[in-house]
Design a protein around this motif. Structure first.
Motif, PDB file in Angstrom:
ATOM      1  N   GLY A 155       2.726  -5.749   5.567  1.00 48.53           N
ATOM      2  CA  GLY A 155       2.748  -4.337   5.915  1.00 48.53           C
ATOM      3  C   GLY A 155       1.469  -3.632   5.557  1.00 48.53           C
ATOM      4  N   THR A 156       1.518  -2.316   5.646  1.00 45.82           N
ATOM      5  CA  THR A 156       0.358  -1.471   5.384  1.00 45.82           C
ATOM      6  C   THR A 156       0.795  -0.218   4.624  1.00 45.82           C
ATOM      7  OG1 THR A 156       0.632  -0.278   7.468  1.00 45.82           O
ATOM      8  CG2 THR A 156      -0.817  -2.215   7.496  1.00 45.82           C
ATOM      9  N   THR A 157      -0.186   0.435   4.045  1.00 38.50           N
ATOM     10  CA  THR A 157       0.029   1.747   3.431  1.00 38.50           C
ATOM     11  C   THR A 157      -0.894   2.743   4.135  1.00 38.50           C
ATOM     12  OG1 THR A 157      -1.625   1.310   1.709  1.00 38.50           O
ATOM     13  CG2 THR A 157       0.673   0.791   1.187  1.00 38.50           C
ATOM     14  N   SER A 158      -0.521   4.005   4.092  1.00 41.95           N
ATOM     15  CA  SER A 158      -1.291   5.037   4.786  1.00 41.95           C
ATOM     16  C   SER A 158      -2.589   5.377   4.057  1.00 41.95           C
ATOM     17  CB  SER A 158      -0.443   6.294   4.964  1.00 41.95           C
ATOM     18  OG  SER A 158      -0.077   6.820   3.700  1.00 41.95           O
ATOM     19  N   VAL A 159      -2.683   4.975   2.802  1.00 39.54           N
ATOM     20  CA  VAL A 159      -3.888   5.230   1.995  1.00 39.54           C
ATOM     21  C   VAL A 159      -4.236   3.958   1.237  1.00 39.54           C
ATOM     22  CG1 VAL A 159      -3.409   7.699   1.706  1.00 39.54           C
ATOM     23  CG2 VAL A 159      -2.534   6.070   0.026  1.00 39.54           C
ATOM     24  N   ASN A 160      -5.507   3.834   0.852  1.00 38.91           N
ATOM     25  CA  ASN A 160      -5.866   2.750  -0.053  1.00 38.91           C
ATOM     26  C   ASN A 160      -5.225   3.044  -1.402  1.00 38.91           C
ATOM     27  OD1 ASN A 160      -7.374   1.413   1.827  1.00 38.91           O
ATOM     28  ND2 ASN A 160      -9.351   2.124   1.070  1.00 38.91           N
TER      29      ASN A 160
ATOM     30  N   PHE B 143       5.966   6.690  -0.722  1.00 38.30           N
ATOM     31  CA  PHE B 143       5.865   5.849  -1.915  1.00 38.30           C
ATOM     32  C   PHE B 143       6.954   6.194  -2.927  1.00 38.30           C
ATOM     33  CE2 PHE B 143       1.013   5.376  -1.252  1.00 38.30           C
ATOM     34  CZ  PHE B 143       1.200   4.316  -0.393  1.00 38.30           C
ATOM     35  N   SER B 144       7.310   7.470  -3.012  1.00 37.41           N
ATOM     36  CA  SER B 144       8.332   7.884  -3.983  1.00 37.41           C
ATOM     37  C   SER B 144       9.672   7.198  -3.713  1.00 37.41           C
ATOM     38  CB  SER B 144       8.506   9.396  -3.977  1.00 37.41           C
ATOM     39  OG  SER B 144       8.879   9.838  -2.673  1.00 37.41           O
ATOM     40  N   SER B 145       9.986   6.899  -2.461  1.00 35.98           N
ATOM     41  CA  SER B 145      11.236   6.204  -2.133  1.00 35.98           C
ATOM     42  C   SER B 145      11.178   4.726  -2.496  1.00 35.98           C
ATOM     43  CB  SER B 145      11.544   6.330  -0.641  1.00 35.98           C
ATOM     44  OG  SER B 145      11.805   7.655  -0.290  1.00 35.98           O
TER      45      SER B 145
ATOM     46  N   MET C 146       7.874  -0.763  -5.011  1.00 41.57           N
ATOM     47  CA  MET C 146       6.460  -0.730  -5.385  1.00 41.57           C
ATOM     48  C   MET C 146       6.351  -0.480  -6.876  1.00 41.57           C
ATOM     49  SD  MET C 146       4.606   1.406  -2.308  1.00 41.57           S
ATOM     50  CE  MET C 146       2.931   0.851  -2.667  1.00 41.57           C
ATOM     51  N   GLU C 147       5.486  -1.267  -7.517  1.00 43.39           N
ATOM     52  CA  GLU C 147       5.156  -1.027  -8.920  1.00 43.39           C
ATOM     53  C   GLU C 147       3.888  -0.180  -8.958  1.00 43.39           C
ATOM     54  OE1 GLU C 147       4.759  -4.789 -10.866  1.00 43.39           O
ATOM     55  OE2 GLU C 147       6.885  -5.261 -10.650  1.00 43.39           O
ATOM     56  N   ASN C 148       3.920   0.878  -9.713  1.00 46.11           N
ATOM     57  CA  ASN C 148       2.782   1.780  -9.905  1.00 46.11           C
ATOM     58  C   ASN C 148       2.240   2.376  -8.605  1.00 46.11           C
ATOM     59  OD1 ASN C 148       2.849   1.071 -12.688  1.00 46.11           O
ATOM     60  ND2 ASN C 148       1.660  -0.752 -12.228  1.00 46.11           N
ATOM     61  N   PRO C 149       3.105   2.931  -7.743  1.00 44.92           N
ATOM     62  CA  PRO C 149       2.575   3.503  -6.497  1.00 44.92           C
ATOM     63  C   PRO C 149       1.833   4.810  -6.759  1.00 44.92           C
ATOM     64  CG  PRO C 149       4.894   4.018  -6.686  1.00 44.92           C
ATOM     65  CD  PRO C 149       4.555   3.103  -7.845  1.00 44.92           C
ATOM     66  N   PRO C 150       0.892   5.153  -5.889  1.00 41.32           N
ATOM     67  CA  PRO C 150       0.242   6.459  -6.007  1.00 41.32           C
ATOM     68  C   PRO C 150       1.254   7.579  -5.769  1.00 41.32           C
ATOM     69  CG  PRO C 150      -0.902   5.038  -4.426  1.00 41.32           C
ATOM     70  CD  PRO C 150       0.373   4.356  -4.806  1.00 41.32           C
ATOM     71  N   ALA C 151       0.870   8.790  -6.098  1.00 40.55           N
ATOM     72  CA  ALA C 151       1.771   9.933  -5.949  1.00 40.55           C
ATOM     73  C   ALA C 151       2.026  10.271  -4.483  1.00 40.55           C
ATOM     74  CB  ALA C 151       1.201  11.152  -6.669  1.00 40.55           C
ATOM     75  N   THR C 152       1.046  10.043  -3.630  1.00 40.38           N
ATOM     76  CA  THR C 152       1.225  10.388  -2.220  1.00 40.38           C
ATOM     77  C   THR C 152       0.869   9.200  -1.336  1.00 40.38           C
ATOM     78  OG1 THR C 152      -1.030  11.237  -2.033  1.00 40.38           O
ATOM     79  CG2 THR C 152       0.694  12.824  -2.612  1.00 40.38           C
TER      80      THR C 152
END
Length: 186
Positions: free
Chosen positions: A162-167, A114-116, A81-87
């Protein structure tokens, strides 16, 4: 012997005996990253699909290289991921198809932080947070690698969803990349 004579002998040796020679033919490695890159646009899901024709990718570098490919290989396969949120977390799939064939699921991941996935991401070749289909990985590498020239495959389709747990904020990208390389004789 004086210093001038010694330096003169060294200079003559360097210029005549140990001079550089151009190796002919010269083989260079050219990276051709084949990737699906998706901007999540402030959302929380993606589905992206790209088809790459290997010879077209080489021609974009130089048409002259097509007849001079000496080897082809996959150096790595990564998801990042490029520029992922912190959480937050991501769940998704990475699939491929060779020469118009059926999509084969190469890897899946579920609730990966996201950190991974932040750049440089995770490797499908040595994955700890992915579930990898070993038979699919072996088949992909066999189709795209050749130690004596162009690969067996003429085209590869890469698909990820896929999906992410947050927008996630606009500008957040998820990328599935084949780090592809060819050796060309020039």
């Amino acid at each position: 012997m004086n210093k001038l004579t010694i330096f003169s002998l060294i200079a003559v040796f360097l210029f005549t005996g140990a001079g550089c020679t151009v190796v002919d033919p010269l083989v260079i490695a050219i990276g051709l990253p084949l990737e699906v890159s998706v901007d999540l646009n402030g959302g929380n899901s993606w589905n992206e699909d790209e088809i790459y024709v290997i010879e077209d990718e080489i021609s974009e570098v130089s048409v002259e290289y097509l007849d001079d490919v000496k080897a082809s290989r996959v150096n790595d396969i990564t998801i990042f991921m490029e520029n992922p949120p912190a959480t937050g977390t991501s769940s998704g799939t990475f699939s491929y198809a060779i020469d118009g064939g059926t999509l084969v699921q190469l890897a899946t991941w579920s609730n990966v932080p996201f950190s991974s996935l932040a750049v440089p991401g995770v490797s499908v070749l040595d994955a700890s947070v992915l579930t990898v289909n070993p038979a699919a990985r072996t088949a992909l590498l066999a189709a795209l690698q050749d130690t004596s020239g162009l690969p067996i495959a003429s085209a590869v389709r890469i698909q990820t969803d896929g999906t992410t747990s947050v927008n996630v904020p606009a500008g957040t990208k998820i990328v599935a990349r084949l780090h592809y390389q060819i050796d060309v004789e020039i």
